[in-house]
Write a protein that holds these residues in place. Structure first.
Motif, PDB file in Angstrom:
ATOM      1  N   MET A 194       8.008  15.112 -12.574  1.00  0.00           N
ATOM      2  CA  MET A 194       6.717  15.074 -11.917  1.00  0.00           C
ATOM      3  C   MET A 194       6.926  14.808 -10.429  1.00  0.00           C
ATOM      4  SD  MET A 194       3.496  12.471 -12.477  1.00  0.00           S
ATOM      5  CE  MET A 194       3.028  13.141 -14.045  1.00  0.00           C
ATOM      6  N   ILE A 195       6.268  15.592  -9.594  1.00  0.00           N
ATOM      7  CA  ILE A 195       6.355  15.412  -8.148  1.00  0.00           C
ATOM      8  C   ILE A 195       5.245  14.467  -7.713  1.00  0.00           C
ATOM      9  CG2 ILE A 195       6.183  16.548  -5.919  1.00  0.00           C
ATOM     10  CD1 ILE A 195       7.240  19.086  -7.292  1.00  0.00           C
ATOM     11  N   HIS A 196       5.615  13.430  -6.986  1.00  0.00           N
ATOM     12  CA  HIS A 196       4.641  12.458  -6.497  1.00  0.00           C
ATOM     13  C   HIS A 196       4.386  12.703  -5.012  1.00  0.00           C
ATOM     14  CE1 HIS A 196       4.795  10.195 -10.198  1.00  0.00           C
ATOM     15  NE2 HIS A 196       6.112  10.230 -10.136  1.00  0.00           N
ATOM     16  N   ASN A 197       3.133  12.847  -4.677  1.00  0.00           N
ATOM     17  CA  ASN A 197       2.730  13.007  -3.286  1.00  0.00           C
ATOM     18  C   ASN A 197       2.091  11.723  -2.791  1.00  0.00           C
ATOM     19  OD1 ASN A 197       3.543  15.747  -2.918  1.00  0.00           O
ATOM     20  ND2 ASN A 197       1.801  16.374  -4.150  1.00  0.00           N
ATOM     21  N   TYR A 198       2.812  10.622  -2.920  1.00  0.00           N
ATOM     22  CA  TYR A 198       2.256   9.320  -2.565  1.00  0.00           C
ATOM     23  C   TYR A 198       1.882   9.236  -1.081  1.00  0.00           C
ATOM     24  CZ  TYR A 198       3.757   7.622  -7.140  1.00  0.00           C
ATOM     25  OH  TYR A 198       3.916   7.437  -8.489  1.00  0.00           O
ATOM     26  N   THR A 256     -17.786  -3.630   6.611  1.00  0.00           N
ATOM     27  CA  THR A 256     -16.402  -3.276   6.320  1.00  0.00           C
ATOM     28  C   THR A 256     -16.108  -3.672   4.877  1.00  0.00           C
ATOM     29  OG1 THR A 256     -15.710  -3.626   8.610  1.00  0.00           O
ATOM     30  CG2 THR A 256     -13.982  -3.693   6.929  1.00  0.00           C
ATOM     31  N   VAL A 257     -15.484  -2.776   4.143  1.00  0.00           N
ATOM     32  CA  VAL A 257     -15.113  -3.029   2.754  1.00  0.00           C
ATOM     33  C   VAL A 257     -13.602  -2.896   2.650  1.00  0.00           C
ATOM     34  CG1 VAL A 257     -15.344  -2.239   0.376  1.00  0.00           C
ATOM     35  CG2 VAL A 257     -17.300  -2.103   1.933  1.00  0.00           C
ATOM     36  N   HIS A 258     -12.960  -3.900   2.089  1.00  0.00           N
ATOM     37  CA  HIS A 258     -11.513  -3.851   1.878  1.00  0.00           C
ATOM     38  C   HIS A 258     -11.265  -3.426   0.434  1.00  0.00           C
ATOM     39  CE1 HIS A 258     -10.714  -5.683   5.733  1.00  0.00           C
ATOM     40  NE2 HIS A 258     -11.743  -6.464   5.484  1.00  0.00           N
ATOM     41  N   CYS A 259     -10.413  -2.420   0.273  1.00  0.00           N
ATOM     42  CA  CYS A 259     -10.154  -1.861  -1.057  1.00  0.00           C
ATOM     43  C   CYS A 259      -8.676  -1.950  -1.400  1.00  0.00           C
ATOM     44  CB  CYS A 259     -10.574  -0.393  -1.098  1.00  0.00           C
ATOM     45  SG  CYS A 259     -12.312  -0.133  -0.808  1.00  0.00           S
ATOM     46  N   LEU A 260      -8.400  -1.923  -2.681  1.00  0.00           N
ATOM     47  CA  LEU A 260      -7.038  -1.886  -3.191  1.00  0.00           C
ATOM     48  C   LEU A 260      -6.850  -0.555  -3.895  1.00  0.00           C
ATOM     49  CD1 LEU A 260      -4.351  -3.327  -3.848  1.00  0.00           C
ATOM     50  CD2 LEU A 260      -5.455  -4.153  -5.939  1.00  0.00           C
ATOM     51  N   GLN A 261      -5.823   0.157  -3.517  1.00  0.00           N
ATOM     52  CA  GLN A 261      -5.551   1.454  -4.113  1.00  0.00           C
ATOM     53  C   GLN A 261      -4.471   1.281  -5.170  1.00  0.00           C
ATOM     54  OE1 GLN A 261      -4.548   4.236  -1.096  1.00  0.00           O
ATOM     55  NE2 GLN A 261      -5.132   5.965  -2.326  1.00  0.00           N
ATOM     56  N   MET A 262      -4.704   1.845  -6.349  1.00  0.00           N
ATOM     57  CA  MET A 262      -3.749   1.698  -7.447  1.00  0.00           C
ATOM     58  C   MET A 262      -3.346   3.067  -7.978  1.00  0.00           C
ATOM     59  SD  MET A 262      -5.481  -1.501  -9.464  1.00  0.00           S
ATOM     60  CE  MET A 262      -7.092  -0.763  -9.582  1.00  0.00           C
ATOM     61  N   ILE A 263      -2.177   3.114  -8.592  1.00  0.00           N
ATOM     62  CA  ILE A 263      -1.651   4.349  -9.165  1.00  0.00           C
ATOM     63  C   ILE A 263      -1.247   4.083 -10.610  1.00  0.00           C
ATOM     64  CG2 ILE A 263       0.194   6.062  -9.043  1.00  0.00           C
ATOM     65  CD1 ILE A 263       0.466   5.310  -6.069  1.00  0.00           C
ATOM     66  N   CYS A 264      -1.684   4.950 -11.508  1.00  0.00           N
ATOM     67  CA  CYS A 264      -1.221   4.909 -12.898  1.00  0.00           C
ATOM     68  C   CYS A 264      -0.096   5.935 -12.988  1.00  0.00           C
ATOM     69  CB  CYS A 264      -2.358   5.261 -13.860  1.00  0.00           C
ATOM     70  SG  CYS A 264      -1.840   5.254 -15.580  1.00  0.00           S
ATOM     71  N   GLU A 265       1.126   5.466 -13.149  1.00  0.00           N
ATOM     72  CA  GLU A 265       2.283   6.356 -13.099  1.00  0.00           C
ATOM     73  C   GLU A 265       2.665   6.976 -14.435  1.00  0.00           C
ATOM     74  OE1 GLU A 265       5.218   3.942 -11.058  1.00  0.00           O
ATOM     75  OE2 GLU A 265       4.739   5.044  -9.220  1.00  0.00           O
ATOM     76  N   LYS A 266       2.068   6.517 -15.516  1.00  0.00           N
ATOM     77  CA  LYS A 266       2.370   7.151 -16.792  1.00  0.00           C
ATOM     78  C   LYS A 266       1.123   7.138 -17.669  1.00  0.00           C
ATOM     79  CE  LYS A 266       4.527   2.911 -18.398  1.00  0.00           C
ATOM     80  NZ  LYS A 266       5.715   2.284 -18.924  1.00  0.00           N
TER      81      LYS A 266
END
Length: 110
Positions: free
Chosen positions: A1-5, A82-92
């Motif tokens: 899988m190619i990740h474009n992080y 202003t809103v502070h957000c957390l970005q998450m990734i599900c890798e599997k």
């Protein structure tokens, strides 16, 4: 899988110029979703006054969200919050362990 992080460094811009380009309006350096789609703006520019280019695309009294460092705002704009957000990734893939969920096919009327 190619990740474009690297695209996660500017997710709104990449969404507006790739998969969601049919829903975007703007210039080659700043874009927003059409008002009826979503209130997000993305830009790919180092210009300190990039927001001046949005005047033709933002309606009076319209609120938008900027995903990135806030550029200089023209005098006809106000910074609401202003809103502070957390970005998450599900890798599997997360498998359904119960197997009890029913899938119901929706029809056009739904």
């Amino acid at each position: 899988m190619i990740h474009n992080y690297h695209k996660l460094n500017n997710p709104a811009w990449h969404a507006l110029t790739e998969k969601h380009q049919l829903f975007s309006i703007g210039t080659s350096e700043i874009k927003k979703y059409q008002r009826y789609v979503a209130p997000w703006v993305g830009y790919l520019s180092d210009k300190h006054n990039i927001f001046y280019e949005l005047d033709a695309f933002i309606e009076n009294e319209e609120s938008v969200y900027v995903f990135d460092t806030m550029p200089s705002l023209p005098p006809n704009y106000i910074h609401e919050t202003t809103v502070h957000c957390l970005q998450m990734i599900c890798e599997k893939v997360i498998l359904n362990k119960t197997g009890n969920e029913l899938i119901e096919k929706l029809e056009d009327r739904d």
